[in-house]
Design a protein around this motif. Structure first.
Motif, PDB file in Angstrom:
ATOM      1  N   LEU A  62       0.795  -1.220   0.000  1.00 32.95           N
ATOM      2  CA  LEU A  62       0.000   0.000   0.000  1.00 32.95           C
ATOM      3  C   LEU A  62       0.832   1.276   0.000  1.00 32.95           C
ATOM      4  N   ASP A  63       1.994   1.249   0.633  1.00 38.68           N
ATOM      5  CA  ASP A  63       2.808   2.459   0.774  1.00 38.68           C
ATOM      6  C   ASP A  63       3.822   2.552  -0.351  1.00 38.68           C
ATOM      7  N   ILE A  64       3.696   3.545  -1.193  1.00 43.12           N
ATOM      8  CA  ILE A  64       4.577   3.687  -2.348  1.00 43.12           C
ATOM      9  C   ILE A  64       6.019   3.967  -1.933  1.00 43.12           C
ATOM     10  N   GLN A  65       6.212   4.545  -0.762  1.00 43.19           N
ATOM     11  CA  GLN A  65       7.569   4.812  -0.279  1.00 43.19           C
ATOM     12  C   GLN A  65       8.311   3.525   0.093  1.00 43.19           C
ATOM     13  N   LEU A  66       7.591   2.439   0.247  1.00 41.40           N
ATOM     14  CA  LEU A  66       8.204   1.147   0.550  1.00 41.40           C
ATOM     15  C   LEU A  66       8.419   0.303  -0.704  1.00 41.40           C
ATOM     16  N   HIS A  67       8.175   0.885  -1.864  1.00 42.34           N
ATOM     17  CA  HIS A  67       8.379   0.152  -3.117  1.00 42.34           C
ATOM     18  C   HIS A  67       9.845   0.241  -3.530  1.00 42.34           C
ATOM     19  N   THR A  68      10.695  -0.375  -2.730  1.00 43.03           N
ATOM     20  CA  THR A  68      12.132  -0.422  -2.978  1.00 43.03           C
ATOM     21  C   THR A  68      12.577  -1.876  -2.896  1.00 43.03           C
ATOM     22  N   PRO A  69      13.773  -2.208  -3.426  1.00 41.15           N
ATOM     23  CA  PRO A  69      14.235  -3.600  -3.359  1.00 41.15           C
ATOM     24  C   PRO A  69      14.259  -4.165  -1.947  1.00 41.15           C
ATOM     25  N   MET A  70      14.714  -3.369  -0.974  1.00 40.92           N
ATOM     26  CA  MET A  70      14.796  -3.854   0.405  1.00 40.92           C
ATOM     27  C   MET A  70      13.440  -4.327   0.916  1.00 40.92           C
ATOM     28  N   TYR A  71      12.399  -3.530   0.685  1.00 40.94           N
ATOM     29  CA  TYR A  71      11.082  -3.891   1.199  1.00 40.94           C
ATOM     30  C   TYR A  71      10.383  -4.922   0.315  1.00 40.94           C
ATOM     31  N   PHE A  72      10.765  -4.988  -0.938  1.00 43.55           N
ATOM     32  CA  PHE A  72      10.286  -6.086  -1.786  1.00 43.55           C
ATOM     33  C   PHE A  72      10.787  -7.414  -1.231  1.00 43.55           C
ATOM     34  N   PHE A  73      12.066  -7.458  -0.836  1.00 42.38           N
ATOM     35  CA  PHE A  73      12.621  -8.676  -0.257  1.00 42.38           C
ATOM     36  C   PHE A  73      12.006  -8.962   1.116  1.00 42.38           C
ATOM     37  N   LEU A  74      11.746  -7.925   1.897  1.00 48.40           N
ATOM     38  CA  LEU A  74      11.108  -8.117   3.195  1.00 48.40           C
ATOM     39  C   LEU A  74       9.689  -8.663   3.020  1.00 48.40           C
ATOM     40  N   CYS A  75       8.986  -8.157   2.028  1.00 45.73           N
ATOM     41  CA  CYS A  75       7.633  -8.644   1.725  1.00 45.73           C
ATOM     42  C   CYS A  75       7.667 -10.117   1.317  1.00 45.73           C
ATOM     43  N   THR A  76       8.662 -10.478   0.503  1.00 45.03           N
ATOM     44  CA  THR A  76       8.812 -11.873   0.086  1.00 45.03           C
ATOM     45  C   THR A  76       9.130 -12.772   1.271  1.00 45.03           C
ATOM     46  N   LEU A  77       9.983 -12.282   2.184  1.00 38.53           N
ATOM     47  CA  LEU A  77      10.299 -13.054   3.388  1.00 38.53           C
ATOM     48  C   LEU A  77       9.049 -13.279   4.236  1.00 38.53           C
ATOM     49  N   SER A  78       8.217 -12.267   4.351  1.00 36.27           N
ATOM     50  CA  SER A  78       6.975 -12.407   5.114  1.00 36.27           C
ATOM     51  C   SER A  78       6.043 -13.432   4.471  1.00 36.27           C
ATOM     52  N   LEU A  79       5.985 -13.423   3.147  1.00 34.84           N
ATOM     53  CA  LEU A  79       5.172 -14.425   2.435  1.00 34.84           C
ATOM     54  C   LEU A  79       5.707 -15.825   2.686  1.00 34.84           C
ATOM     55  N   LEU A  80       7.036 -15.963   2.670  1.00 27.63           N
ATOM     56  CA  LEU A  80       7.657 -17.256   2.957  1.00 27.63           C
ATOM     57  C   LEU A  80       7.322 -17.723   4.370  1.00 27.63           C
ATOM     58  N   ASP A  81       7.440 -16.808   5.336  1.00 27.98           N
ATOM     59  CA  ASP A  81       7.165 -17.167   6.726  1.00 27.98           C
ATOM     60  C   ASP A  81       5.710 -17.579   6.928  1.00 27.98           C
ATOM     61  N   MET A  82       4.787 -16.844   6.320  1.00 36.01           N
ATOM     62  CA  MET A  82       3.370 -17.201   6.425  1.00 36.01           C
ATOM     63  C   MET A  82       3.116 -18.589   5.854  1.00 36.01           C
ATOM     64  N   SER A  83       3.684 -18.854   4.696  1.00 34.90           N
ATOM     65  CA  SER A  83       3.499 -20.160   4.049  1.00 34.90           C
ATOM     66  C   SER A  83       4.168 -21.259   4.862  1.00 34.90           C
TER      67      SER A  83
END
Length: 323
Positions: A62-83
């Motif tokens: 939702l936050d455009i300021q977080l649309h950076t590689p670092m937060y893309f990887f953090l988002c992917t890590l969160s998806l991995l952890d949930m799964s």
């Protein structure tokens, strides 16, 4: 026997022995009162893990300021952890309350494959996150050029392919063993070493294959992470400003924390000699890299990250809104 189990059995050799059609997951306790308490505890942990990781994914999206590689990887890590936690905990919760604790052969095969795939993906994905920190600190002016979106997607996708391919090999070799009884797995899910210990033949060769896969997925990523942080520390020490050094160290602290929480128990499970195998101890240790890591990762990143806090406050209506 259901059709899925039958089709799975057809895929693997029978070795002229009776074939186990289902396994019994012993879990942690056979006392109803204890199981009820464990059910409440693990339910709260599971819901907190899903909520915390889901919140990070939502904020990054939702936050455009977080649309950076670092937060893309953090988002992917969160998806991995949930799964990762969803692969094992919901079934464990059902077994804590149900009279039957069985899982079909096909269900065990699937759980082992998905769990191993997600675990292998997370092992290699931590290297990608370390590389992100390396580029951000050692080459800050070229950060977005080096880590462009195309490379980010390729790195993330590559870790998923690597993780699930290695899990396919591990699961195929483990589940192709003859299982002619007993079928009681001393664990709360179908983990490779626990299931393999029930095989009706010598498993030395498959243990060697698992050792090679473990080295690839644990030792090599750990070495790459260490190498990355050696360069990062050298770059940070060249920063003249004390505030700048503290800020640089702070950006790496969260990653190092979650890497330690994941790698230490996982290394104990998969890199120790088979002679020291202990089902009871393994059940407890596996909780750390499977359950508690998924719970603690959002806490570690959110408590130490001002951008995540700002995005949360903005979503809650207590922060500035982007124009």
């Amino acid at each position: 026997m259901d059709s899925l189990t039958a089709s799975t059995m057809w895929m693997f050799p029978r070795h002229n022995q009776s074939w186990v059609s289902e396994f019994i997951l012993i879990g942690f306790s056979s006392v109803p009162t204890t199981n009820s308490i464990l059910f409440i505890v693990f339910l709260l942990i599971y819901l907190s893990s899903v909520l915390g990781n889901g919140l990070i994914i939502m904020l990054v999206c939702l936050d455009i300021q977080l649309h950076t590689p670092m937060y893309f990887f953090l988002c992917t890590l969160s998806l991995l952890d949930m799964s990762f936690v969803t692969t094992t905990v919901p079934q464990m919760l059902v077994h804590l309350l149900a009279h039957s604790q069985t899982i079909s052969f096909a269900g065990c095969w699937l759980q082992m494959f998905v769990f191993g795939g997600l675990g292998g993906t997370e092992c290699t994905f931590f290297v990608v996150m370390a590389y992100d920190r390396y580029v951000a600190i050692c080459y800050p002016l070229r950060y977005t050029v080096i880590l462009n979106w195309g490379l980010c997607i390729q790195l993330a996708g590559g870790t998923w392919i690597c993780g699930f391919f290695s899990s396919l090999l591990h699961t195929f070799f483990t589940m192709s063993l003859p299982y002619c009884g007993p079928n009681r797995v001393n664990h709360y899910f179908c983990e490779g070493p626990s299931v393999r210990s029930l095989a009706c033949m010598d498993t030395h060769t498959i243990e060697m294959v698992d050792s090679v896969l473990s080295v690839i997925l644990v030792i090599i990523p750990t070495s790459l992470i260490v190498a990355s942080y050696i360069h990062i520390v050298m770059a940070i020490l060249k920063i003249k400003s004390t505030q700048g050094r503290c800020k640089a160290f702070s950006t790496c602290a969260s990653h190092l924390t979650v890497v330690t929480l994941f790698y230490v128990p996982a290394s104990y499970i998969y890199l120790r000699p088979n002679s020291s195998y202990s089902s009871e101890r393994d059940k407890q240790v596996s909780l750390f890299y499977n359950v508690f890591t998924a719970l603690l990762n959002p806490v570690v990143y959110s408590l130490r990250n001002k951008d995540i806090k700002r995005a949360f406050l903005k979503v809650m209506g207590h922060g500035p809104v982007d124009s």
